[in-house]
Every structure is written in C-alpha cells, then in structure tokens.
Design a protein around this motif. Structure first.
Motif, PDB file in Angstrom:
ATOM      1  N   VAL A   1      13.844  53.375 -10.150  1.00  0.00           N
ATOM      2  CA  VAL A   1      14.882  52.828  -9.279  1.00  0.00           C
ATOM      3  C   VAL A   1      16.227  53.208  -9.871  1.00  0.00           C
ATOM      4  O   VAL A   1      16.505  52.930 -11.042  1.00  0.00           O
ATOM      5  CB  VAL A   1      14.770  51.292  -9.170  1.00  0.00           C
ATOM      6  N   GLU A   2      17.060  53.856  -9.066  1.00  0.00           N
ATOM      7  CA  GLU A   2      18.340  54.348  -9.565  1.00  0.00           C
ATOM      8  C   GLU A   2      19.485  53.676  -8.837  1.00  0.00           C
ATOM      9  O   GLU A   2      19.459  53.480  -7.625  1.00  0.00           O
ATOM     10  CB  GLU A   2      18.435  55.860  -9.400  1.00  0.00           C
ATOM     11  N   ALA A   3      20.516  53.322  -9.621  1.00  0.00           N
ATOM     12  CA  ALA A   3      21.733  52.748  -9.072  1.00  0.00           C
ATOM     13  C   ALA A   3      22.908  53.527  -9.631  1.00  0.00           C
ATOM     14  O   ALA A   3      22.731  54.563 -10.276  1.00  0.00           O
ATOM     15  CB  ALA A   3      21.838  51.262  -9.439  1.00  0.00           C
ATOM     16  N   PHE A   4      24.116  53.044  -9.421  1.00  0.00           N
ATOM     17  CA  PHE A   4      25.308  53.744  -9.865  1.00  0.00           C
ATOM     18  C   PHE A   4      25.288  53.954 -11.371  1.00  0.00           C
ATOM     19  O   PHE A   4      25.306  53.007 -12.142  1.00  0.00           O
ATOM     20  CB  PHE A   4      26.551  52.943  -9.468  1.00  0.00           C
ATOM     21  N   ALA A   5      25.215  55.231 -11.803  1.00  0.00           N
ATOM     22  CA  ALA A   5      25.291  55.622 -13.212  1.00  0.00           C
ATOM     23  C   ALA A   5      24.230  54.968 -14.088  1.00  0.00           C
ATOM     24  O   ALA A   5      24.395  54.833 -15.287  1.00  0.00           O
ATOM     25  CB  ALA A   5      26.683  55.317 -13.779  1.00  0.00           C
ATOM     26  N   SER A   6      23.130  54.532 -13.495  1.00  0.00           N
ATOM     27  CA  SER A   6      22.076  53.928 -14.297  1.00  0.00           C
ATOM     28  C   SER A   6      20.762  54.032 -13.532  1.00  0.00           C
ATOM     29  O   SER A   6      20.725  54.347 -12.356  1.00  0.00           O
ATOM     30  CB  SER A   6      22.388  52.452 -14.597  1.00  0.00           C
ATOM     31  N   GLY A   7      19.680  53.758 -14.256  1.00  0.00           N
ATOM     32  CA  GLY A   7      18.376  53.777 -13.624  1.00  0.00           C
ATOM     33  C   GLY A   7      17.371  53.082 -14.507  1.00  0.00           C
ATOM     34  O   GLY A   7      17.607  52.879 -15.700  1.00  0.00           O
ATOM     35  N   VAL A   8      16.264  52.693 -13.906  1.00  0.00           N
ATOM     36  CA  VAL A   8      15.242  52.000 -14.677  1.00  0.00           C
ATOM     37  C   VAL A   8      13.862  52.475 -14.225  1.00  0.00           C
ATOM     38  O   VAL A   8      13.618  52.656 -13.026  1.00  0.00           O
ATOM     39  CB  VAL A   8      15.368  50.462 -14.517  1.00  0.00           C
ATOM     40  N   SER A   9      12.986  52.721 -15.176  1.00  0.00           N
ATOM     41  CA  SER A   9      11.603  53.083 -14.880  1.00  0.00           C
ATOM     42  C   SER A   9      10.759  51.822 -14.801  1.00  0.00           C
ATOM     43  O   SER A   9      10.933  50.895 -15.595  1.00  0.00           O
ATOM     44  CB  SER A   9      11.040  54.010 -15.963  1.00  0.00           C
ATOM     45  N   VAL A  10       9.849  51.781 -13.846  1.00  0.00           N
ATOM     46  CA  VAL A  10       8.967  50.635 -13.636  1.00  0.00           C
ATOM     47  C   VAL A  10       7.536  51.134 -13.784  1.00  0.00           C
ATOM     48  O   VAL A  10       7.113  52.047 -13.062  1.00  0.00           O
ATOM     49  CB  VAL A  10       9.184  50.023 -12.241  1.00  0.00           C
ATOM     50  N   GLU A  11       6.770  50.545 -14.706  1.00  0.00           N
ATOM     51  CA  GLU A  11       5.436  51.064 -14.998  1.00  0.00           C
ATOM     52  C   GLU A  11       4.313  50.056 -14.808  1.00  0.00           C
ATOM     53  O   GLU A  11       3.152  50.445 -14.694  1.00  0.00           O
ATOM     54  CB  GLU A  11       5.398  51.601 -16.430  1.00  0.00           C
ATOM     55  N   THR A  12       4.613  48.768 -14.796  1.00  0.00           N
ATOM     56  CA  THR A  12       3.527  47.793 -14.650  1.00  0.00           C
ATOM     57  C   THR A  12       2.919  47.927 -13.255  1.00  0.00           C
ATOM     58  O   THR A  12       3.646  48.076 -12.264  1.00  0.00           O
ATOM     59  CB  THR A  12       4.036  46.365 -14.846  1.00  0.00           C
ATOM     60  N   PRO A  13       1.600  47.920 -13.137  1.00  0.00           N
ATOM     61  CA  PRO A  13       0.938  48.136 -11.840  1.00  0.00           C
ATOM     62  C   PRO A  13       1.437  47.190 -10.752  1.00  0.00           C
ATOM     63  O   PRO A  13       1.598  47.599  -9.601  1.00  0.00           O
ATOM     64  CB  PRO A  13      -0.543  47.880 -12.158  1.00  0.00           C
TER      65      PRO A  13
END
Length: 282
Positions: free
Chosen positions: A232-244
């Motif tokens: 998930v990407e937002a302004f100048a940042s992002g986060v990876s999501v791995e939990t099922p």
C-alpha cells in the motif's frame, strides 16, 4: 597526491558525467546539435535533452555516440551504470522491486495516475516534473530511468500476468498535456494488444460512484514460489503487508473495486474515446 574530495564536495554521478561528456564530445567534433542529429541519426531535440541532463540516452543512441565519437564504449557503460544507480529505491519499496521480478501475477489499483509499469516515458517525466517542485533535471532523469528499469519485468520471455484496475480520474487528469496523454493511452493500448496477453486493464468509470480504494494505491503480488503480499503506497511512503489475514482483506477491497470496473471491451472503448479527445486537443 590523492584525489580526496573536499568535506562537502560530492562525486559526479554517472548521469552527470554522461551529459557532460556528451556535450564535450559534440563540441570537440565541431558539431551543432542539428549536425550531430544528422551524424548520430537521432532528433536534435532528443540529443539536447541528453546533454542538459533531462533524460538518459537510449542504448541505441549511446552506441551511436560511441561509434561516431570513437569513445570505445564509454557512453554505453555510463548509461548502464546510470540506469543501475537509478534503479535504487527507497527502503520501503525494495521488496516490491525485487518481488516484481519473481511474480507470477501482479494486480494493481491506482485511483489518481496511470500505474507505474504502464507508464510511457513522456508521462513519467511529466508526472515527476510537475509533482516534485525543486528537483533538478538530473534527479528527474534518474527517477524516470528507475521507472523504465522496472518496466522491463513486462518485456521478458515469461512476464507475469499484470492486471491493472484504474480509476477514470487517471485518464481524465491531463498529466503533461494532451500530447503526452495521447501517447500514454497509445502505450497502454499497445501493451494490452500484445500477443502474450500478459497485460490486462479495467477502468472504474466515474458513473460507478464510490468504491473502497478511492484515493489509494494498492499492489497485490503472487510469487512463483507460492508466497504473496500486498503493498500500500501513499505520499512519499509505503508499507508492505504480509500476514495472510491482512493480504486477504486488501484483496477483498480490490475485488470490490473490480466489480465496479468496466469489462475489457468497454474499457478499450473508453480508452479510445479519451485518445480521440486528447488527439483533437493537441
């Protein structure tokens, strides 16, 4: 005596060296930009943009420069190093860049602009130039090269299935003006029309109203080893999501957005409608 840098002095980047040497070789050869265009076989405006640092040369132009100027592969090598440097990404994006190369399926949604792997170079350049005030031409050229480097994942022998869901706002917003948008839409149509069938696109029209992913950017990657994750990407940042559980929840949101999208035929009709509109405005 060593070549130590002063405390605040930065070494020249490969892109900076390339643009400097390009102009120097041309002037030493006694050529104007138009004369260089005839000798190298590329538009003078393109060569000018390379010499100003607005963009990196294509591999074909780099090879032509090396051959004509007798630089023994210098420009090809500088271009390769510059592209590799440009391919570096912020830490939060490393996993996506690496995983794209190993993906069996990539599903993306973008509510505001054309997704990165579908962007034409002129669109990417205009997008970065207009949305990143204060960044110099060299920095923009690096970012454009980085995006071009990522697009290679769709050009391999076994590309992943790339399925993009795009909000109509991304087509309506005239990034770079009508000519750039017309080129961008043609680029999408070419990718979708390839025989491999690896690229699919659906547009969520304005008439569909509200959907769960308004204002966001989501990527779902299924890797060849069976692993999957979301980004998930937002302004100048992002986060990876791995939990099922969390990946499944985001996949559900994407599925809901997909139900609001036009089918393939209607999407192509809408793309061609926008293409005619932008061509008319050029």
């Amino acid at each position: 005596m060593g070549l130590d840098l002063e405390e605040n002095e930065q070494p020249a980047s490969p892109a900076a060296l390339l643009k400097t040497r390009a102009e120097r070789c041309r002037t030493q050869a006694g050529l104007t930009l138009r004369a260089a265009s005839e000798k190298l076989g590329f538009p003078h405006s393109y060569i000018s943009r390379v010499e100003s640092g607005e963009r990196l040369p294509s591999e074909a132009l780099a090879e032509s420069m090396d051959e004509y100027y007798g630089t023994d592969g210098l420009f090809v090598d500088l271009r390769a190093v510059a592209v590799a440097a440009a391919a570096e990404a912020p830490k939060y994006g490393h996993q996506v860049l690496e995983s794209e190369k190993r993906a069996a399926r990539i599903q993306v949604f973008n509510a505001s602009v054309v997704p990165g792997l579908l962007q034409a170079e002129s669109y990417t350049t205009a997008l970065y130039t207009e949305s990143m005030p204060g960044k110099d031409a060299e920095h923009i050229a690096f970012l454009v090269a980085k995006r071009a480097h990522r697009r290679e994942v769709l050009e391999g022998d076994k590309p992943p299935l790339y399925w993009a869901i795009v909000d109509e706002a991304a087509l309506r917003r005239p990034v770079g003006g009508p000519a750039v948008m017309a080129e961008q839409i043609r680029h999408i149509l070419r990718l979708v029309g390839k025989n491999t069938g690896a690229v699919k696109i659906q547009v969520v029209p304005f008439s569909s109203g509200v959907h769960p992913l308004l204002g966001g950017s989501l990527s779902l990657l299924a890797l060849r080893d069976g692993a999957s994750f979301a980004y998930v990407e937002a302004f100048a940042s992002g986060v990876s999501v791995e939990t099922p559980e969390d990946v499944a929840e985001l996949a559900t949101l994407l599925d809901i957005a997909r139900t609001r999208a036009l089918d393939t035929g209607a999407t192509l009709d809408l793309l061609n409608e926008y293409l005619r509109e932008y061509d008319h405005d050029c």
